[in-house]
Scaffold this motif. Sequence first.
Motif, PDB file in Angstrom:
ATOM      1  N   UNK A 224     -43.150 -81.249 -72.082  1.00 57.57           N
ATOM      2  CA  UNK A 224     -44.513 -81.681 -71.769  1.00 57.57           C
ATOM      3  C   UNK A 224     -45.364 -81.556 -73.020  1.00 57.57           C
ATOM      4  N   UNK A 225     -46.413 -82.361 -73.076  1.00 59.64           N
ATOM      5  CA  UNK A 225     -47.273 -82.358 -74.264  1.00 59.64           C
ATOM      6  C   UNK A 225     -48.671 -82.837 -73.907  1.00 59.64           C
ATOM      7  N   UNK A 226     -49.606 -82.550 -74.827  1.00 50.97           N
ATOM      8  CA  UNK A 226     -50.961 -83.093 -74.750  1.00 50.97           C
ATOM      9  C   UNK A 226     -51.324 -83.635 -76.130  1.00 50.97           C
ATOM     10  N   UNK A 227     -52.059 -84.726 -76.133  1.00 54.78           N
ATOM     11  CA  UNK A 227     -52.552 -85.293 -77.384  1.00 54.78           C
ATOM     12  C   UNK A 227     -53.927 -84.710 -77.679  1.00 54.78           C
ATOM     13  N   UNK A 228     -54.125 -84.343 -78.938  1.00 55.27           N
ATOM     14  CA  UNK A 228     -55.425 -83.907 -79.435  1.00 55.27           C
ATOM     15  C   UNK A 228     -55.898 -84.953 -80.443  1.00 55.27           C
ATOM     16  N   UNK A 229     -57.055 -84.742 -81.037  1.00 57.22           N
ATOM     17  CA  UNK A 229     -57.619 -85.731 -81.962  1.00 57.22           C
ATOM     18  C   UNK A 229     -56.661 -86.131 -83.082  1.00 57.22           C
ATOM     19  N   UNK A 230     -56.085 -85.152 -83.770  1.00 55.16           N
ATOM     20  CA  UNK A 230     -55.225 -85.474 -84.918  1.00 55.16           C
ATOM     21  C   UNK A 230     -53.769 -85.097 -84.704  1.00 55.16           C
ATOM     22  N   UNK A 231     -53.490 -84.409 -83.618  1.00 57.01           N
ATOM     23  CA  UNK A 231     -52.127 -83.947 -83.402  1.00 57.01           C
ATOM     24  C   UNK A 231     -51.696 -84.007 -81.958  1.00 57.01           C
ATOM     25  N   UNK A 232     -50.477 -83.608 -81.757  1.00 54.41           N
ATOM     26  CA  UNK A 232     -49.866 -83.564 -80.438  1.00 54.41           C
ATOM     27  C   UNK A 232     -49.326 -82.155 -80.243  1.00 54.41           C
ATOM     28  N   UNK A 233     -49.615 -81.563 -79.091  1.00 53.90           N
ATOM     29  CA  UNK A 233     -49.162 -80.204 -78.816  1.00 53.90           C
ATOM     30  C   UNK A 233     -48.107 -80.194 -77.728  1.00 53.90           C
TER      31      UNK A 233
ATOM     32  N   UNK B  15     -38.420 -87.429 -79.167  1.00 56.89           N
ATOM     33  CA  UNK B  15     -39.154 -88.421 -78.371  1.00 56.89           C
ATOM     34  C   UNK B  15     -40.654 -88.141 -78.420  1.00 56.89           C
ATOM     35  N   UNK B  16     -41.047 -86.882 -78.299  1.00 63.32           N
ATOM     36  CA  UNK B  16     -42.478 -86.544 -78.368  1.00 63.32           C
ATOM     37  C   UNK B  16     -43.003 -86.779 -79.784  1.00 63.32           C
ATOM     38  N   UNK B  17     -42.231 -86.435 -80.790  1.00 63.95           N
ATOM     39  CA  UNK B  17     -42.662 -86.690 -82.167  1.00 63.95           C
ATOM     40  C   UNK B  17     -42.852 -88.187 -82.399  1.00 63.95           C
ATOM     41  N   UNK B  18     -41.949 -89.011 -81.891  1.00 66.69           N
ATOM     42  CA  UNK B  18     -42.088 -90.468 -82.010  1.00 66.69           C
ATOM     43  C   UNK B  18     -43.329 -90.955 -81.274  1.00 66.69           C
ATOM     44  N   UNK B  19     -43.577 -90.403 -80.092  1.00 63.58           N
ATOM     45  CA  UNK B  19     -44.774 -90.762 -79.316  1.00 63.58           C
ATOM     46  C   UNK B  19     -46.027 -90.409 -80.110  1.00 63.58           C
ATOM     47  N   UNK B  20     -46.026 -89.240 -80.744  1.00 62.36           N
ATOM     48  CA  UNK B  20     -47.176 -88.812 -81.546  1.00 62.36           C
ATOM     49  C   UNK B  20     -47.377 -89.733 -82.756  1.00 62.36           C
ATOM     50  N   UNK B  21     -46.289 -90.093 -83.416  1.00 60.52           N
ATOM     51  CA  UNK B  21     -46.399 -91.016 -84.560  1.00 60.52           C
ATOM     52  C   UNK B  21     -46.991 -92.355 -84.115  1.00 60.52           C
ATOM     53  N   UNK B  22     -46.504 -92.873 -83.000  1.00 55.66           N
ATOM     54  CA  UNK B  22     -46.997 -94.158 -82.496  1.00 55.66           C
ATOM     55  C   UNK B  22     -48.476 -94.081 -82.128  1.00 55.66           C
ATOM     56  N   UNK B  23     -48.936 -92.889 -81.776  1.00 56.31           N
ATOM     57  CA  UNK B  23     -50.349 -92.681 -81.440  1.00 56.31           C
ATOM     58  C   UNK B  23     -51.159 -92.280 -82.677  1.00 56.31           C
ATOM     59  N   UNK B  24     -50.541 -92.410 -83.856  1.00 60.52           N
ATOM     60  CA  UNK B  24     -51.189 -92.103 -85.134  1.00 60.52           C
ATOM     61  C   UNK B  24     -51.680 -90.662 -85.238  1.00 60.52           C
ATOM     62  N   UNK B  25     -50.896 -89.734 -84.705  1.00 62.44           N
ATOM     63  CA  UNK B  25     -51.205 -88.315 -84.861  1.00 62.44           C
ATOM     64  C   UNK B  25     -50.503 -87.810 -86.114  1.00 62.44           C
ATOM     65  N   UNK B  26     -51.129 -86.849 -86.793  1.00 64.83           N
ATOM     66  CA  UNK B  26     -50.624 -86.355 -88.068  1.00 64.83           C
ATOM     67  C   UNK B  26     -49.575 -85.264 -87.943  1.00 64.83           C
ATOM     68  N   UNK B  27     -49.585 -84.570 -86.804  1.00 65.32           N
ATOM     69  CA  UNK B  27     -48.661 -83.445 -86.681  1.00 65.32           C
ATOM     70  C   UNK B  27     -48.346 -83.179 -85.214  1.00 65.32           C
ATOM     71  N   UNK B  28     -47.259 -82.455 -85.017  1.00 67.84           N
ATOM     72  CA  UNK B  28     -46.989 -81.874 -83.709  1.00 67.84           C
ATOM     73  C   UNK B  28     -47.060 -80.362 -83.898  1.00 67.84           C
ATOM     74  N   UNK B  29     -47.451 -79.704 -82.839  1.00 70.79           N
ATOM     75  CA  UNK B  29     -47.540 -78.255 -82.894  1.00 70.79           C
ATOM     76  C   UNK B  29     -47.138 -77.676 -81.552  1.00 70.79           C
ATOM     77  N   UNK B  30     -46.884 -76.393 -81.557  1.00 71.26           N
ATOM     78  CA  UNK B  30     -46.542 -75.703 -80.321  1.00 71.26           C
ATOM     79  C   UNK B  30     -46.775 -74.227 -80.519  1.00 71.26           C
TER      80      UNK B  30
END
Length: 162
Positions: free
Chosen positions: A56-65, A85-100
């Motif tokens: 599971x994840x949530x999108x933030x302004x510049x990243x995905x958690x 898959x989540x990292x690819x989703x974040x890239x497609x949404x133009x997020x700069x990073x994933x975090x957790x």
Amino acid sequence: MKIIESQQIPAAQRNDFFAEHWGSPKMVISTGVYYSDMLDGYAVLNEHGEIRGYITYVMHDTGCEVISLDSLDENRGIGSALLRKVEDTARQANRYHTQLITTNDNLYALLFYQKRGYQIIRIYPDAVTKARAMKPSIPLVSDQGIPIRDELLLQKLLISNT
């Protein structure tokens, strides 16, 4: 391995999964309180329709958690595939990073994420102690005997923001 969107799984099955594996769908971490069964995510099901992996994840302004990641069949690539898959989703949404966030006792998670390019960027001392006030079912000690107290924030850069 077929990855599906979590919303394709019946709500009761999502809820039951988190109740069984996390005590409840309620996740209390430094970044907020989340109900994992309601979050965006992806899952891997077996031939009987049972969840074998779930992220599971949530999108933030510049990243995905990433809020949760479970792989019930270890060393089969399920967790890695879901994380990609989540990292690819974040890239497609133009997020700069994933975090957790993970806890100080979760040595397997620390190994898993660091092998996949994640770096510890912050430590929240006694964060789990504070989270227990909202979710008393969080254990005091891990199965390995480590007191569960602190949270560690890990991050992976996806897109250069320079």
